[in-house]
Design an enzyme around this catalytic site. Structure first.
Site, short mmCIF file in Angstrom:
data_model
loop_
_atom_site.label_atom_id
_atom_site.label_comp_id
_atom_site.label_asym_id
_atom_site.label_seq_id
_atom_site.Cartn_x
_atom_site.Cartn_y
_atom_site.Cartn_z
CD GLU A 40 54.03 42.70 81.72
OE1 GLU A 40 53.55 41.55 81.91
OE2 GLU A 40 54.88 42.93 80.83
CG HIS A 57 54.30 40.94 77.97
ND1 HIS A 57 55.39 41.47 78.62
CD2 HIS A 57 54.78 40.42 76.81
CE1 HIS A 57 56.48 41.30 77.89
NE2 HIS A 57 56.14 40.66 76.78
CB CYS A 97 58.10 37.76 77.69
SG CYS A 97 58.17 37.73 75.90
N1 GLN Z 1 62.21 38.35 72.30
C1 GLN Z 1 62.67 38.71 73.61
C2 GLN Z 1 63.80 37.81 74.07
O1 GLN Z 1 63.97 36.75 73.57
C3 GLN Z 1 61.55 38.65 74.63
C4 GLN Z 1 60.46 39.64 74.29
C5 GLN Z 1 59.63 40.07 75.45
O2 GLN Z 1 60.04 39.95 76.61
N2 GLN Z 1 58.48 40.60 75.16
O3 GLN Z 1 64.52 38.16 74.93
#
Ligand code: GLN
Length: 220
Positions: free
Chosen positions: A201, A199, A102
């Protein structure tokens, strides 16, 4: 052979010394990632440890790294400030296996636009040549889970947990697409680097950690 068994044999064959995996511990869900890497180490029954890393010295000692989800602007700015951004880039370019989750995938990119606020000046690692949109599925309250698949790495079904997740609309010629959801690219691979928008994890399924690039992939 199961993915687990294949991975176990690969790692045991190749390494006589203990491996050290790191979770970048600047901001984000570090503990959840440490627990999931630990679960993968235990399930594989390999000689390895996992530790939180933050400083250049700590990062220099790891054989593989998870960059966790969180807030990519914060992780980028703080790791630029403490010098770890530079060593991260060097080690990843030298072949250190890395899983960017992410915000971690945002950090690995060379190009990040936010769906609402557009392009902002944020430090990036410039490793993955991808066209990425931050917060592509909406804000926190639009978080969702959905079954996804990563067939090309042997995972037909995986529980994708999406929290302010990015998506990718285009990839450079050296980047492989591993998964899409609603026509949006949500997982990519380039040599020793995997980036995922969801995610792993936060699920109990650790198969993605088995299939993440190991130091062996890099040497072959
Ligand atoms: N929206 C976040 C970003 O752009 C990422 C969100 C997340 O890691 N769950 O940094």
């Amino acid at each position: 052979l199961s993915i687990r068994r294949q991975r176990q044999m690969c790692i045991r064959d190749r390494f006589s010394m203990s491996l050290t995996f790191g979770v970048l511990s600047i901001q984000g869900d570090v503990l959840e990632n440490i627990l999931s890497v630990k679960a993968a180490i235990d399930a594989l029954d390999i000689d390895a440890t996992v530790t939180a890393v933050r400083t250049t010295d700590e990062i220099s000692k790891v054989d593989g790294l998870v960059i966790p989800g969180g807030e990519s602007t914060t992780i980028g700015q703080l790791s630029k400030f403490n010098g770890s951004l530079k060593i991260l880039k060097e080690k990843i370019e030298e072949g250190m296996p890395v899983l960017g989750i992410c915000a971690g995938m945002v950090l690995l990119s060379n190009n990040a636009n936010d769906k609402v606020v557009g392009k902002i000046d944020q430090p990036l690692l410039n490793i993955l040549d991808i066209k990425l949109e931050r917060n592509s599925f909406g804000r926190q309250r639009e978080s969702f889970e959905s079954d996804i698949s990563l067939d090309s790495i042997g995972i037909p079904k995986f529980n994708g947990v999406f929290i302010r997740a990015p998506s990718i609309s285009d990839v450079g010629s050296d980047v492989e697409v591993l998964s899409k959801f609603n026509e949006k690219i949500i997982a990519v691979k380039k040599n020793n680097v995997i980036g995922v928008a969801f995610h792993p994890e936060l699920t109990t399924d650790i198969c993605l950690l088995y299939t993440s690039p190991s130091p062996r992939d890099v040497e072959e």
